[in-house]
Design a protein around this motif. Structure first.
Motif, PDB file in Angstrom:
ATOM      1  N   TRP A  35       0.825  -1.213   0.000  1.00 15.08           N
ATOM      2  CA  TRP A  35       0.000   0.000   0.000  1.00 15.08           C
ATOM      3  C   TRP A  35       0.862   1.267   0.000  1.00 15.08           C
ATOM      4  CZ3 TRP A  35      -5.477  -0.137   0.240  1.00 15.08           C
ATOM      5  CH2 TRP A  35      -6.028  -1.408   0.409  1.00 15.08           C
ATOM      6  N   THR A  36       2.121   1.167  -0.435  1.00 20.68           N
ATOM      7  CA  THR A  36       3.017   2.321  -0.388  1.00 20.68           C
ATOM      8  C   THR A  36       2.798   3.227  -1.597  1.00 20.68           C
ATOM      9  OG1 THR A  36       4.734   1.011  -1.476  1.00 20.68           O
ATOM     10  CG2 THR A  36       4.774   1.081   0.920  1.00 20.68           C
ATOM     11  N   MET A  37       3.655   4.228  -1.706  1.00 20.02           N
ATOM     12  CA  MET A  37       3.697   5.187  -2.820  1.00 20.02           C
ATOM     13  C   MET A  37       2.332   5.843  -3.045  1.00 20.02           C
ATOM     14  SD  MET A  37       6.421   3.301  -5.352  1.00 20.02           S
ATOM     15  CE  MET A  37       7.473   4.660  -5.791  1.00 20.02           C
ATOM     16  N   GLY A  38       1.795   5.726  -4.266  1.00 22.75           N
ATOM     17  CA  GLY A  38       0.568   6.465  -4.589  1.00 22.75           C
ATOM     18  C   GLY A  38      -0.705   5.687  -4.385  1.00 22.75           C
ATOM     19  N   THR A  39      -0.658   4.604  -3.599  1.00 24.84           N
ATOM     20  CA  THR A  39      -1.859   3.777  -3.404  1.00 24.84           C
ATOM     21  C   THR A  39      -2.990   4.593  -2.803  1.00 24.84           C
ATOM     22  OG1 THR A  39      -0.439   1.857  -3.029  1.00 24.84           O
ATOM     23  CG2 THR A  39      -2.732   1.672  -2.332  1.00 24.84           C
ATOM     24  N   ILE A  40      -2.681   5.310  -1.733  1.00 18.29           N
ATOM     25  CA  ILE A  40      -3.686   6.174  -1.087  1.00 18.29           C
ATOM     26  C   ILE A  40      -3.224   7.615  -1.240  1.00 18.29           C
ATOM     27  CG2 ILE A  40      -4.809   6.779   1.094  1.00 18.29           C
ATOM     28  CD1 ILE A  40      -4.441   3.887   1.959  1.00 18.29           C
ATOM     29  N   ASN A  45      -4.954  -1.881  -7.327  1.00 19.22           N
ATOM     30  CA  ASN A  45      -4.378  -0.553  -7.323  1.00 19.22           C
ATOM     31  C   ASN A  45      -3.350  -0.413  -8.445  1.00 19.22           C
ATOM     32  OD1 ASN A  45      -3.285   1.923  -6.626  1.00 19.22           O
ATOM     33  ND2 ASN A  45      -1.800   0.954  -5.264  1.00 19.22           N
ATOM     34  N   LYS A  46      -3.603   0.495  -9.372  1.00 19.66           N
ATOM     35  CA  LYS A  46      -2.688   0.716 -10.498  1.00 19.66           C
ATOM     36  C   LYS A  46      -1.853   1.984 -10.321  1.00 19.66           C
ATOM     37  CE  LYS A  46      -5.230  -1.794 -14.083  1.00 19.66           C
ATOM     38  NZ  LYS A  46      -6.071  -2.579 -13.156  1.00 19.66           N
ATOM     39  N   ASN A  47      -1.996   2.650  -9.192  1.00 15.08           N
ATOM     40  CA  ASN A  47      -1.276   3.914  -8.976  1.00 15.08           C
ATOM     41  C   ASN A  47      -0.017   3.744  -8.133  1.00 15.08           C
ATOM     42  OD1 ASN A  47      -3.228   5.416 -10.388  1.00 15.08           O
ATOM     43  ND2 ASN A  47      -4.554   5.456  -8.574  1.00 15.08           N
ATOM     44  N   ASN A  48       0.363   2.504  -7.880  1.00 14.73           N
ATOM     45  CA  ASN A  48       1.537   2.222  -7.055  1.00 14.73           C
ATOM     46  C   ASN A  48       2.675   1.759  -7.965  1.00 14.73           C
ATOM     47  OD1 ASN A  48       3.470   1.246  -5.280  1.00 14.73           O
ATOM     48  ND2 ASN A  48       1.992   0.281  -3.916  1.00 14.73           N
ATOM     49  N   ALA A  49       3.663   2.642  -8.158  1.00 20.97           N
ATOM     50  CA  ALA A  49       4.788   2.311  -9.049  1.00 20.97           C
ATOM     51  C   ALA A  49       5.569   1.110  -8.537  1.00 20.97           C
ATOM     52  CB  ALA A  49       5.714   3.522  -9.169  1.00 20.97           C
ATOM     53  N   LYS A  50       5.573   0.919  -7.224  1.00 28.08           N
ATOM     54  CA  LYS A  50       6.317  -0.199  -6.650  1.00 28.08           C
ATOM     55  C   LYS A  50       5.755  -1.532  -7.134  1.00 28.08           C
ATOM     56  CE  LYS A  50       8.099  -1.730  -2.153  1.00 28.08           C
ATOM     57  NZ  LYS A  50       8.048  -1.476  -0.694  1.00 28.08           N
TER      58      LYS A  50
END
Length: 921
Positions: free
Chosen positions: A308-313, A446-451
């Motif tokens: 759930w890191t980076m841009g997830t939330i 979630n597609k907004n997490n670059a990790k």
């Protein structure tokens, strides 16, 4: 523990075991994924060769706690269980997953016992079953690293159960359970940090459950005391005493824990936890919003994600953000439950209070409210808080089922919840089968997490599917353009695809995103150590170009200037300096790296290589030994130190060299080089049968092994098995038709053993095709001409050979012999032929002349070999002269010829060894 679980009957325990087995059986088919790679596969603390004390000096991932890159997660007892797994099954994932499953069963059964303190039997079983099947637990149970949660929970609950026994008759204090509680708290904390929060639960239990106080009663008592109208009741003094002991113990544990992390918080990047580095009010609003997000995961675990890191939330940056409504509703609901539980007496309020304690207190360390952590949301940290949630649900279900109108519907709802949760858990386990399945399932959520894009790329990269991996890495850079790691991944993949120009461009982009050094100011930016690898990767890429070595060195120095304790930069720079033929500077770089880490076996090994370059074999061997002391299974150190011992010529070192090579072939059973060098050692020790066996094993593994083929043929030749050497030489010359020494040996055997003059002639002519100036091949061809009785051609050949090596006395001597035979034969032909007796004498003379040249042929080879070897020349030459003088005594001549032959093959073997070393075979 068994005593505490005494009232959990066998049927209840069996039910829980069956349900857990039904939900998690497929977890046994999962591998090591995500954090398991760092904690299990890459963690040297699991290996039996690592001292046990390292478990208590390193973090959960095997990194020394003193290093800045350490996550400061101190869980030595959990790592100890991993080590036990490794001891019994090494890296067989099934045993690790099975032990996790067993631990989850234990937690569920102990939790059932805890539930029975506050709920009736039926509700307790419901709470325990809901806990057993809840999908939120898949990360803790199916992910191997989740064992930290499982182990900590066992001791967490055991500590609480122990504390419940501390109240004796007439409200007396029983100290033994308190001492056991403190011990179990310490053990729980050594499994995972959140174990210490059980002390807070014990305190709440003591005040509100054991003593039966409510908040109004406590406030009224406090007011009375402050007004001087009363004194502190004795029961309250006893409670205070117990709380002081608990709090003092906790404080002691906290102090020890702070000492362990050396008063340093771990370094996390803004990509790990964006809110942690955000300004106010975004930081506070986001962290508070994360609380209802976690609560929603417990209530509705339909969309689970491993990262759930980076841009997830996205950050909550404004008070007008609609998500603040969820935060407000959550705190209102939580506040009303707290007020109800502490204000009113009764069993219901006590149950709610303990449920809230189990939800809130264990979650505090992961909440980001008091100090930042390395994640935004992590499902595994909800393992213990979900216990409180399950108690609340079971308590609410009991209230509903007691009402006749809702009884049936409450049972139906319960059955649906348990069944759907169990089904979701079973399905979710398959996501953890491999890294690819895990991260692809996360991208669905979630597609907004670059990790996540990066991690799918890594999974494909591990499968050597670089083209597809590149697509995911590029997508990661588009999702998060300032992600340094993503650009590094793109660069590395381009390099793997041999697209050097594109790789360099990607590395340059990553480098441009690094914080820049401001002149006159200390570089104080807290950069993730792995991001500094951009300098290493870029330098490693461009140093393949010989004209850019200085540029690569500049990059290494830049990385070192940014972080003087960047060990990898010194190591890589040392390798480059060796390539630049600057061994003294390389030595300085490795010594500086050793100042930072003296426990790194690879560093000692690299330093040994430097000393070899500096022609200091003694120091090289010392450093090899140091590397092996730190890592007895260091394969390169085992192999190269054995070679160094072998090449030293010191017979006293051979036994140790042999042991190291035996250890090496045990570690690398498919490497033919190990068996070959064992064969060479056996040859040095005159153990011919053993040498033959090792050489054959090396050739079986690598049929075209040049040195093994030649030395096996040589071994046969020097042990009077020349005919066995021929098929080996045929194989050698099939793979290496230009192997000069192989041709010489084959020609020698054909001429001496097989009497195949034509075959020998072909061998020597082949040598001269390859190298017209080869003196040895040329001379042997002259001998062939003599064998063919073409003395004129032999004379001409020897004249040409003498022109190539005018100072070689043996060639001059042999030429004189041939010329004398030509003169003798000419004189014989000019005289008239006498009776049979004279003819016989002439024939014998001719025969003796051929015999003489055969002996000369043998001495020539020996002399030529010793000339090439620059060793023992005068000694062998003296033997040759002696052979010529005593040629009339056949017995003595034969013995000397054999001695000369042994010297010849020994010298040839040494030549082949030198060739092998120079060619790097």
């Amino acid at each position: 523990l068994l005593e505490k679980m005494a009232d959990v009957n066998l049927k209840e325990a069996a039910l829980i075991v069956g349900v857990v087995a039904a939900c998690y059986w497929n977890s046994l088919f999962c591998g090591f994924v995500f954090d398991d790679v760092s904690a299990i596969l890459d963690n040297k603390d699991l290996h039996p060769s690592t001292p046990l004390k390292n478990l208590f000096q390193n973090d959960f991932w095997g990194t020394p706690m003193s290093e800045e890159r350490s996550h400061k997660s101190y869980r030595p007892l959990t790592v100890l269980t991993f080590r036990l797994n490794y001891l019994f099954s090494e890296l067989n994932a099934v045993s690790y997953h099975f032990l996790n499953l067993v631990f989850h069963v234990v937690v569920c059964v102990v939790f059932l016992k805890v539930c029975k303190l506050f709920l009736d039997n039926r509700s307790s079983v419901v709470a325990s079953l809901l806990f057993a099947v809840h999908p939120i637990h898949t990360e803790a149970v199916t992910g191997v690293v989740g064992r930290a949660e499982l182990l900590s929970s066992i001791f967490f609950l055991a500590a609480f159960l122990s504390y419940t026994k501390s109240k004796g008759p007439d409200n007396t204090i029983v100290w033994t359970p308190i001492a056991v509680t403190v011990f179990l708290v310490a053990v729980a904390t050594l499994c995972k940090e959140q174990g210490i929060t059980v002390v807070g639960i014990c305190c709440v239990y003591e005040v509100f459950i054991a003593q039966g106080y409510t908040l109004p009663v406590l406030l009224d008592t406090a007011v009375q005391i402050l007004r001087g109208k009363g004194s502190i009741p004795f029961s309250m003094l006893q409670t205070l005493l117990k709380l002081i002991v608990l709090m003092f113990s906790t404080l002691l544990l906290v102090v020890v824990r702070v000492q362990v992390i050396q008063s340093q918080l771990p370094v996390f990047t803004r990509f790990d936890n964006p809110a942690a580095v955000s300004p106010s009010p975004a930081r506070q609003l986001t962290f508070n919003y994360l609380l209802p997000v976690n609560a929603w995961l417990l209530l509705n675990p339909s969309e689970l994600c491993c990262d759930w890191t980076m841009g997830t939330i996205p950050l909550v940056e404004s008070l007008l953000d609609v998500r603040n409504v969820a935060t407000l509703v959550f705190f209102c609901f939580l506040g009303s439950l707290i007020v109800f539980s502490v204000r009113y007496p009764g069993d219901s309020s006590k149950t709610v209070l303990m449920a809230l304690c189990l939800i809130v207190l264990p979650f505090i360390p992961a909440s980001n409210l008091f100090f930042p952590v390395g994640f935004v949301v992590a499902e595994r940290v909800l393992y213990v808080p979900s216990m409180g949630f399950c108690i609340l649900v079971a308590h609410g279900w009991k209230k509903l089922s007691n009402k006749s109108v809702l009884r049936k519907i409450s049972w139906v709802c319960l059955a649906v919840v348990l069944f759907t949760h169990a089904l979701k858990t079973l399905h979710r386990n398959w996501d953890w089968e491999s890294e690819y399945t895990l991260f692809m399932s996360a991208l669905k959520v979630n597609k907004n997490n670059a990790k996540l894009w990066n991690n799918v790329g890594h999974a494909l990269e591990n499968e050597k599917n670089f083209e597809r991996a590149l697509q995911f890495f590029i997508q990661a850079t588009q999702v998060q353009p300032d992600d340094i790691g993503a650009h590094m991944n793109v660069g590395r993949t381009y390099k793997n695809l041999n697209k050097t120009k594109e790789a360099e461009e990607s590395y340059m982009i990553a480098k441009s995103l690094m914080p820049q050094i401001i002149p006159g100011k200390k570089y104080a930016a807290r950069v993730a150590p792995n991001h500094l690898n951009v300098y290493i990767n870029l330098a490693n890429l461009i140093r393949a170009n010989e004209s850019r070595l200085e540029e690569a060195d500049q990059l290494y120095r830049q990385a070192i200037s940014m972080r003087p304790d960047f060990k990898q930069a010194y190591i890589s720079r040392g390798e480059l300096l060796l390539k630049m033929n600057k061994p003294l500077k390389a030595k300085e770089a490795y010594l500086r790296a050793l100042e930072l880490d003296r426990t790194n076996a690879d560093l000692w090994y690299n330093l040994a290589i430097v000393y070899i370059e500096l022609k200091d074999p003694t120091e090289a061997l010392k450093n090899f030994n140091q590397a092996l002391e730190l890592n007895p299974a260091h394969k390169l150190a085992l192999f190269n130190s054995a070679l160094l011992m072998q090449e030293s010529g010191d017979a006293r070192l051979r036994p140790e060299a042999k042991q190291r090579l035996l250890h090496y072939v045990k570690e690398e059973p498919q490497d033919a080089n190990g068996y070959f060098n064992l064969g060479m050692l056996a040859m040095d020790d005159k153990k011919d049968m053993e040498a033959e066996a090792w050489m054959k094993k090396a050739i079986r593994l690598q049929p075209n092994f040049r040195s093994a083929l030649f030395n096996l043929a040589l071994l046969y030749s020097q042990t009077a098995k020349e005919l066995m050497a021929l098929p080996v030489l045929e194989d050698l010359l099939k793979y290496y038709p230009d192997h000069t020494k192989g041709l010489i040996l084959k020609g020698d055997i054909l001429m001496n053993q097989k009497k195949d003059i034509a075959g020998a002639k072909m061998c020597f002519e082949k040598i001269l095709e390859l190298d017209p100036n080869n003196v040895q091949g040329k001379h042997n061809l002259c001998v062939v001409y003599f064998e063919e009785r073409d003395l004129i051609k032999a004379e001409k050949c020897l004249v040409e050979t003498l022109a190539l090596a005018p100072h070689e006395e043996y060639i001059q001597r042999h030429l004189s012999i041939v010329r004398s035979k030509i003169a003798s034969l000419s004189a014989t032909e000019q005289s008239s032929l006498p009776a049979d007796g004279t003819a016989t004498t002439a024939a014998e003379e001719k025969k003796n002349s051929f015999q003489n040249l055969k002996e000369v042929k043998n001495e020539q080879k020996t002399t030529q070999t010793t000339v090439d070897n620059n060793k023992g020349h005068s000694k062998n030459k003296k033997r040759t002269e002696k052979n010529n003088i005593n040629k009339e005594t056949p017995k003595k001549s034969t013995k000397e010829i054999k001695d000369i032959e042994k010297k010849r093959v020994a010298a040839l073997k040494r030549l082949e060894e030198i060739e092998r070393i120079l060619n790097g075979e």
